[in-house]
Design an enzyme around this catalytic site. Structure first.
Site, mmCIF file in Angstrom:
data_model
loop_
_atom_site.group_PDB
_atom_site.id
_atom_site.type_symbol
_atom_site.label_atom_id
_atom_site.label_comp_id
_atom_site.label_asym_id
_atom_site.label_seq_id
_atom_site.Cartn_x
_atom_site.Cartn_y
_atom_site.Cartn_z
ATOM 1 N N GLU A 73 -3.413 8.464 6.368
ATOM 2 C CA GLU A 73 -2.863 8.789 5.052
ATOM 3 C C GLU A 73 -3.935 9.365 4.133
ATOM 4 O O GLU A 73 -3.679 10.320 3.388
ATOM 5 C CB GLU A 73 -2.230 7.539 4.447
ATOM 6 C CG GLU A 73 -0.957 7.117 5.182
ATOM 7 C CD GLU A 73 -0.417 5.774 4.746
ATOM 8 O OE1 GLU A 73 0.776 5.520 4.976
ATOM 9 O OE2 GLU A 73 -1.184 4.975 4.171
ATOM 10 N N PHE A 102 0.197 -10.228 -0.783
ATOM 11 C CA PHE A 102 1.551 -10.329 -0.262
ATOM 12 C C PHE A 102 1.887 -11.750 0.174
ATOM 13 O O PHE A 102 2.931 -12.298 -0.169
ATOM 14 C CB PHE A 102 1.730 -9.383 0.929
ATOM 15 C CG PHE A 102 1.803 -7.936 0.550
ATOM 16 C CD1 PHE A 102 2.696 -7.489 -0.401
ATOM 17 C CD2 PHE A 102 0.977 -7.008 1.170
ATOM 18 C CE1 PHE A 102 2.774 -6.158 -0.755
ATOM 19 C CE2 PHE A 102 1.046 -5.663 0.834
ATOM 20 C CZ PHE A 102 1.946 -5.231 -0.131
#
Length: 436
Positions: free
Chosen positions: A184, A32
């Site tokens: 998650e 990123f």
């Protein structure tokens, strides 16, 4: 902040590296932060070289979907060379062996050395096992594409062996870490156990498959508001995830996890989803490091001792204002690093980095997520889940990836019982410890 006409005091716009008069900027890492820095330098009067050990960039927030079979690795990866060409940069594939700040030289494992006028270090971090015995050898991290595939292959291999041998033992999974990745992963595994296993693996009794989430603090998802944490805990328990809070891991064995209180949990697979640290190689570059091996920088993201070096993303830490190691800080620091170099080349003073908190999100499973929107509402349930889907799909690079991920997640969550699980080559082996 100060302005430097050039990193070595030469007139602005000159280069010490070769005949090209433009300053040479090297960006380490195609994550990123690195991609954001390269994008911010597009059109600037510099030569930019992007360096990564892989020829692709990985969208890390969806790695757990690869690990649990909803997506192919190609769905969340994007060619780094193509990205570099699109932004006017060049690309070098190679693993960084040394960085010499005195001579401004970078040595790669393949090809000639690189010389830079400005350097952006954005090579990210790796798994931190905190010295827990057996964790590095026996636990499965999911921080890279290769590690996500190793988890998927281990899971597939074990289930196929049960189907072939008629073995009646369950397939317990222990997830270590109550952050977003751990939550998650645990929620997704529990949903697969509840909805997919009965159809795909009738040889295995779903009640024998245990998903245990171990967290050393007294809560999961600590950055979130209390009511969001409570919702996430309730949703995990509703899916059959066993929460072990205020529980530290003492040792990870090949088939079990030993807790600090001396008890032992059987685990056919242990997933390590807690803690990150800088790569060991960073410690050899002669730059001051803080907690977790992160490189210490000033408010403008420059290394005080070497102001021609900037650090962006998880691998850096502002000494008086540490940032969370999340996607948004990585993107914003990468953008700021690129803009800072543009200012330095133009002979302008640098500016202090200001983080704009946009909030954070996590998904627990089908139709269930939490969203803590900065200066906005705190959402749970289907609305938060839809926002999570939209944000993650929109953030992907390339329309192809957006379409494939949209289809993959649609099959997983809207036609879960009938959705096709992506599978790989089943293997039953210890995970590789080399960073991928």
């Amino acid at each position: 902040m100060s302005a430097d006409p050039s990193p070595r005091g030469e007139p602005a716009g000159t280069s010490i590296t070769d005949a090209d008069p433009r300053p040479h900027v090297v960006v380490l890492g195609a994550g990123f932060a690195g991609l954001a820095a390269v994008r911010a330098l597009r059109g600037a009067p510099v030569r930019t070289t992007l360096v990564d050990r892989h020829s692709y960039s990985t969208f890390q927030p969806l790695l757990y979907q690869v690990a649990t079979g909803a997506l192919n690795p190609g769905d969340i990866t994007y060619g780094a060379r193509g990205f570099a060409a699109h932004t006017g940069a060049s690309f070098r594939k190679g693993e960084v062996e040394t960085v010499d700040p005195e001579t401004r030289t970078i040595t790669l494992d393949v090809g000639p050395d690189l010389h830079y006028d400005y350097l952006v270090i954005a090579n990210g971090v790796t798994t931190n096992y905190f010295g827990v015995p057996g964790a590095a050898e026996n636990a499965y991290p999911i921080y890279t594409r290769a590690e996500a595939l190793a988890v998927r292959d281990r899971m597939t291999g074990y289930l196929e062996r049960i189907a072939a041998t008629g073995e009646r033992r369950g397939a317990s999974v222990v997830v270590v870490g109550g952050g977003a990745t751990g939550v998650e992963m645990a929620g997704t595994l529990a949903e697969l156990r509840n909805s997919v296993l009965p159809d795909r693996y009738p040889e295995l009794d779903p009640s024998e498959v245990n998903v245990v989430l171990v967290e050393m603090t007294d809560k999961i998802l600590p950055p979130f508001a209390p009511k969001l944490r409570e919702y996430a805990s309730e949703q995990l328990r509703a899916r059959g995830v066993e929460l072990r809070l205020e529980t530290a891991v003492q040792e990870v064995k090949p088939g079990s996890v030993v807790l600090a209180d001396g008890s032992e949990i059987e685990a056919q697979m242990t997933i390590w989803a807690t803690g990150v640290a800088a790569h060991d190689e960073v410690g050899k570059w002669g730059l001051r490091q803080g907690r977790g091996g992160r490189i210490v920088v000033g408010g403008d993201l420059r290394v005080p001792e070497h102001p021609e070096i900037l650090v962006a993303g998880d691998v850096g830490v502002i000494e008086d204002d540490p940032l969370p190691q999340l996607a948004q800080p990585a993107l914003q620091t990468g953008q700021h690093a690129g803009r800072t170099i543009r200012r330095l080349v133009a002979g302008q003073p640098t500016e202090r980095f200001r983080y704009k908190d946009k909030g954070t999100m996590a998904t627990i499973g089908r139709g269930s997520a939490i969203a803590d929107i900065a200066h906005g509402p705190k959402l749970t349930g289907v609305l938060a889940w839809l926002i999570w889907m939209f944000v993650h799909i929109f953030a992907l690079l390339g329309n192809r990836n957006r379409i494939l991920v949209s289809l993959g997640l649609t099959f997983r969550y809207l036609a879960q019982r009938r959705g096709v699980m992506v599978v790989g080559d089943p293997e039953d082996r210890a995970p590789s410890r080399r960073p991928a």
